[in-house]
Design an enzyme around this catalytic site. Structure first.
Site, mmCIF file in Angstrom:
data_model
loop_
_atom_site.group_PDB
_atom_site.id
_atom_site.type_symbol
_atom_site.label_atom_id
_atom_site.label_comp_id
_atom_site.label_asym_id
_atom_site.label_seq_id
_atom_site.Cartn_x
_atom_site.Cartn_y
_atom_site.Cartn_z
ATOM 1 N N ASP A 36 -0.718 2.666 -5.364
ATOM 2 C CA ASP A 36 -0.749 1.235 -5.660
ATOM 3 C C ASP A 36 -2.023 0.893 -6.419
ATOM 4 O O ASP A 36 -3.060 1.524 -6.235
ATOM 5 C CB ASP A 36 -0.676 0.429 -4.358
ATOM 6 C CG ASP A 36 -1.808 0.778 -3.393
ATOM 7 O OD1 ASP A 36 -1.964 1.969 -3.067
ATOM 8 O OD2 ASP A 36 -2.542 -0.132 -2.966
ATOM 9 N N ASN A 90 -9.294 4.190 -1.152
ATOM 10 C CA ASN A 90 -9.719 5.206 -0.202
ATOM 11 C C ASN A 90 -8.853 6.458 -0.219
ATOM 12 O O ASN A 90 -9.333 7.555 0.111
ATOM 13 C CB ASN A 90 -9.770 4.618 1.210
ATOM 14 C CG ASN A 90 -10.915 3.651 1.378
ATOM 15 O OD1 ASN A 90 -11.984 3.827 0.793
ATOM 16 N ND2 ASN A 90 -10.715 2.610 2.160
ATOM 17 N N HIS A 150 0.820 -1.208 0.000
ATOM 18 C CA HIS A 150 0.000 0.000 0.000
ATOM 19 C C HIS A 150 0.859 1.265 0.000
ATOM 20 O O HIS A 150 0.344 2.353 -0.258
ATOM 21 C CB HIS A 150 -0.911 -0.018 1.230
ATOM 22 C CG HIS A 150 -2.307 0.482 0.974
ATOM 23 N ND1 HIS A 150 -2.884 0.535 -0.280
ATOM 24 C CD2 HIS A 150 -3.258 0.962 1.830
ATOM 25 C CE1 HIS A 150 -4.115 1.002 -0.183
ATOM 26 N NE2 HIS A 150 -4.358 1.292 1.079
ATOM 27 N N ASN A 166 -6.469 6.768 4.294
ATOM 28 C CA ASN A 166 -7.876 7.131 4.146
ATOM 29 C C ASN A 166 -8.146 8.619 4.266
ATOM 30 O O ASN A 166 -9.245 9.079 3.941
ATOM 31 C CB ASN A 166 -8.724 6.381 5.179
ATOM 32 C CG ASN A 166 -8.732 4.886 4.935
ATOM 33 O OD1 ASN A 166 -8.117 4.396 3.989
ATOM 34 N ND2 ASN A 166 -9.421 4.151 5.784
#
Length: 198
Positions: free
Chosen positions: A93, A114, A20, A68
Site C-alpha cells: 500500500d 515498516n 494496509h 512490521n
C-alpha cells in the site's frame, strides 16, 4: 526476471480487507487468476503459492509475521531459494498515491513503511522492485495507523480492485524482466477509466 512476488499485509480476519492489506488482496486476485493454491509454510512464516508465466516459475508469498516483521519471512524464502533482491517484487500500500493509482519502481528507501523497512533490513539491500498501490491519505486529524488499518469505502475498494486487474495485465512483462517497458506505460499515468490512474 522476477521469481518471487511478495504481498504485504497483516494476518487475521480483522485485517482482511483493510487498506494496509492491499498487497495481500492483490496476491489473492493474482493467485486466483493463475489458478494457484495457497499452502501454509511454517518454515518460511508465510503462505506460498506457485505458478508459472511465460515459462518462468513464480512464487507468491504472503508473510504471516505481521507487517512490521515482513522481512523475516521474505528473508527466509530468499535465502532458501538463493534469490537476489532484483528477483523479488514487493506489492504494498502507498499513502502518497491517490486510491487506484499504482506505480512500479526499483530500490529506494522505505518512506516510513515498516514492512519495507524490515525487508530491507533482512535482505541487506533495497534493490528489490516495488509495486505501490495507492490508498490515499487520511483526512486531517485522523491518525494514519487508524486509517491504514481500517476498511476502505465500497467505492474505494472497487477502485483498488480495478487497479489490481489493470496491473495484473503487466505481470508477464514484469516476470520476464521487461521492467523498462512496464515502467514507461504504468508510470506514465495512462488511466484505465476516468477514476483509475494506474
Amino acid at each position: 526476471m522476477i521469481k518471487l512476488v511478495v504481498g504485504l499485509g497483516n494476518p487475521g480476519r480483522q485485517y482482511e480487507n483493510t487498506r494496509h492489506n492491499a498487497g495481500f488482496l492483490f496476491l489473492d486476485d493474482l493467485a486466483a487468476a493463475w489458478g494457484c493454491s495457497w499452502v501454509s509454510e511454517p518454515r518460511f512464516e508465510g503462505w506460498l503459492a506457485e505458478g508459472g508465466m511465460a515459462s518462468v516459475r513464480v512464487m507468491l508469498l504472503k508473510p504471516e509475521t505481521f507487517m512490521n516483521r515482513s522481512g523475516q519471512s521474505v528473508g527466509k524464502v530468499a535465502r532458501y531459494y538463493k534469490l537476489q533482491p532484483e528477483e523479488i517484487l514487493v506489492v504494498h500500500d502507498e499513502l502518497d498515491f491517490n486510491v487506484g493509482v499504482a506505480r512500479l519502481k526499483k530500490d529506494g528507501g522505505h518512506a516510513g513503511h515498516n514492512g519495507l523497512r524490515d525487508i530491507i533490513a533482512h535482505l541487506g539491500s533495497n534493490a528489490f522492485y516495488r509495486l505501490r498501490i495507492g490508498i490515499g491519505r487520511p483526512a486531517a486529524g485522523r491518525p494514519v495507523a487508524e486509517y491504514v488499518l481500517s476498511a476502505p469505502a465500497k467505492k474505494e475498494l472497487e477502485m483498488m480492485r480495478d487497479a489490481f486487474e489493470y496491473c495484473s495485465g503487466f505481470m508477464r512483462q514484469i516476470v520476464t524482466g521487461d521492467m523498462a517497458s512496464v515502467m514507461s506505460q504504468l508510470n506514465a499515468g495512462a488511466p484505465k477509466t476516468n477514476e483509475i490512474n494506474c
